[in-house]
Design a protein around this motif. Sequence first.
Motif, PDB file in Angstrom:
ATOM      1  N   SER A 154     -13.402   7.341  -0.330  1.00 49.07           N
ATOM      2  CA  SER A 154     -14.260   6.754  -1.368  1.00 49.07           C
ATOM      3  C   SER A 154     -15.658   7.337  -1.268  1.00 49.07           C
ATOM      4  N   THR A 186      -9.737   0.657  11.533  1.00 46.00           N
ATOM      5  CA  THR A 186      -8.741   0.186  10.553  1.00 46.00           C
ATOM      6  C   THR A 186      -9.425  -0.479   9.355  1.00 46.00           C
ATOM      7  N   VAL A 187     -10.552  -1.139   9.600  1.00 41.81           N
ATOM      8  CA  VAL A 187     -11.279  -1.759   8.481  1.00 41.81           C
ATOM      9  C   VAL A 187     -11.858  -0.668   7.569  1.00 41.81           C
ATOM     10  N   ALA A 229     -11.415  -4.163  -2.331  1.00 39.96           N
ATOM     11  CA  ALA A 229     -10.036  -3.725  -2.596  1.00 39.96           C
ATOM     12  C   ALA A 229      -9.339  -4.724  -3.525  1.00 39.96           C
ATOM     13  N   ARG A 289      -9.821   1.568   4.879  1.00 37.45           N
ATOM     14  CA  ARG A 289      -9.621   1.084   3.516  1.00 37.45           C
ATOM     15  C   ARG A 289     -10.590   1.749   2.532  1.00 37.45           C
ATOM     16  N   VAL A 323     -15.366  -5.354   2.421  1.00 40.07           N
ATOM     17  CA  VAL A 323     -14.473  -4.206   2.196  1.00 40.07           C
ATOM     18  C   VAL A 323     -13.150  -4.685   1.591  1.00 40.07           C
ATOM     19  N   PHE A 324     -12.648  -5.777   2.107  1.00 39.08           N
ATOM     20  CA  PHE A 324     -11.385  -6.323   1.600  1.00 39.08           C
ATOM     21  C   PHE A 324     -11.576  -6.887   0.192  1.00 39.08           C
ATOM     22  N   ARG A 343      -1.856  -4.949   7.863  1.00 38.63           N
ATOM     23  CA  ARG A 343      -2.436  -5.322   9.155  1.00 38.63           C
ATOM     24  C   ARG A 343      -1.486  -5.134  10.342  1.00 38.63           C
ATOM     25  N   LEU A 379      -2.476   0.663   5.528  1.00 41.00           N
ATOM     26  CA  LEU A 379      -3.570  -0.297   5.438  1.00 41.00           C
ATOM     27  C   LEU A 379      -3.139  -1.731   5.729  1.00 41.00           C
ATOM     28  N   GLU A 387     -15.254  -6.377   7.560  1.00 38.50           N
ATOM     29  CA  GLU A 387     -14.044  -6.452   6.736  1.00 38.50           C
ATOM     30  C   GLU A 387     -14.184  -7.302   5.465  1.00 38.50           C
ATOM     31  N   LYS A 429     -11.450   5.037   3.011  1.00 32.00           N
ATOM     32  CA  LYS A 429     -11.284   6.482   3.224  1.00 32.00           C
ATOM     33  C   LYS A 429     -11.219   7.228   1.894  1.00 32.00           C
ATOM     34  N   ASP A 469       0.835  -1.214   0.000  1.00 31.36           N
ATOM     35  CA  ASP A 469       0.000   0.000   0.000  1.00 31.36           C
ATOM     36  C   ASP A 469       0.870   1.265   0.000  1.00 31.36           C
TER      37      ASP A 469
END
Lengths: 216, 216
Positions: free
Chosen positions: B177, B169-170, B116, B173, B112-113, B20, B18, B109, B175, B13
Amino acid sequence: MTITITAFERSPDRGAGLARDMRVRWALEEVGQPYDVRLLSFKAMKQPAHLALQPFGQIPTYEEGDLALFESGAIVFHIAERHGGLLPDDANARARAITWMFAALNTVEPPVFDRALCRILERDKPWYEQRLRALEDSIRNRLGALSRRLGDADWLDGAFSAGDLLMVTVLLRLKGSDILNEYPNLSAYVARGGARPAYKRAFDAQLAVFAAASSE
Amino acid sequence: MTITITAFERSPDRGAGLARDMRVRWALEEVGQPYDVRLLSFKAMKQPAHLALQPFGQIPTYEEGDLALFESGAIVFHIAERHGGLLPDDANARARAITWMFAALNTVEPPVFDRALCRILERDKPWYEQRLRALEDSIRNRLGALSRRLGDADWLDGAFSAGDLLMVTVLLRLKGSDILNEYPNLSAYVARGGARPAYKRAFDAQLAVFAAASSE
């Protein structure tokens, strides 16, 4: 204090024991705690009364006195913390068992669950075969690592723990699939989990709910 | 005893915070524990020495004396259990904070993951737009529920907890958007997390690693 959990009135898996209340039922059976079940229709799950307990409108929930929890992982942990039998006493072994709980839910479950969803929701899409193969590669990547770590042990780290309980429930979604059969030690691990008397009691209890709903 | 974590030598990233390890760095900063970092190349992550610590060949790991853990959620929980500041003292409030930890990792998550990953791996596939829309619908479903639950509170359940740390933190990812911007209270929640001094120290530490690797 009475423990009350929620479950599907009519489980979409038709009593196969794959809904997430199964994890909570199994944990309660392992530690010998009786519980009540409140059954919910799909409609009731999205109503304010349930959303106050479970903001995402899902099952299971867990109520005990003035405590209300959701997320099957958190509920299993809560049960494991308060009753013997699901977490080791030794502090380091306990932290490792908790690591396997998170590994089951955050590393192994996502591709396994995506495969199940893909097989239902994307079967008639032009990309179905290609996407299913990609998901299965991703599952093999996880299962290969898990299989190497398990080796010829019975459980992931010493005695059976809440980590094994969650991992077995995640892998059960692949039971009988070619993909799980590629890893004989994982197939045996899943069978070992399913042979536990507490698992069987939990399975029978959720199946009885589905059978009753179907005979109405 | 020295705490040692692992992180990417060169984060994919590019220092956006981002990866872990950020969760673990942030938790350690919140509780004021110093730590060492062992940096790993992508090749080293798949070698036996690291696989012995992390069977899936990922970062972060956590070592402290004879304890070795993996899974960012489990590591954050371990830190929260042993040091003040990330879990409430009251037993019920503590169980609810743990529920939010699992909700962040197991309910919010995954889509969302997946979004990505899809934006990286499937951009040139014929189904890209359709699949991205489906994932974003699934994310909106989660964020809508989360937004309604958060309301105008600062944190998900009383004081800032490990549950908020993982949830922020989840969401980070997403942010910037459009999808996160549709939920102003969640955008503000993410900004509130990112404004914590402990977050900033953790962010700067991971960025320094990337900057050093890039200037070589």
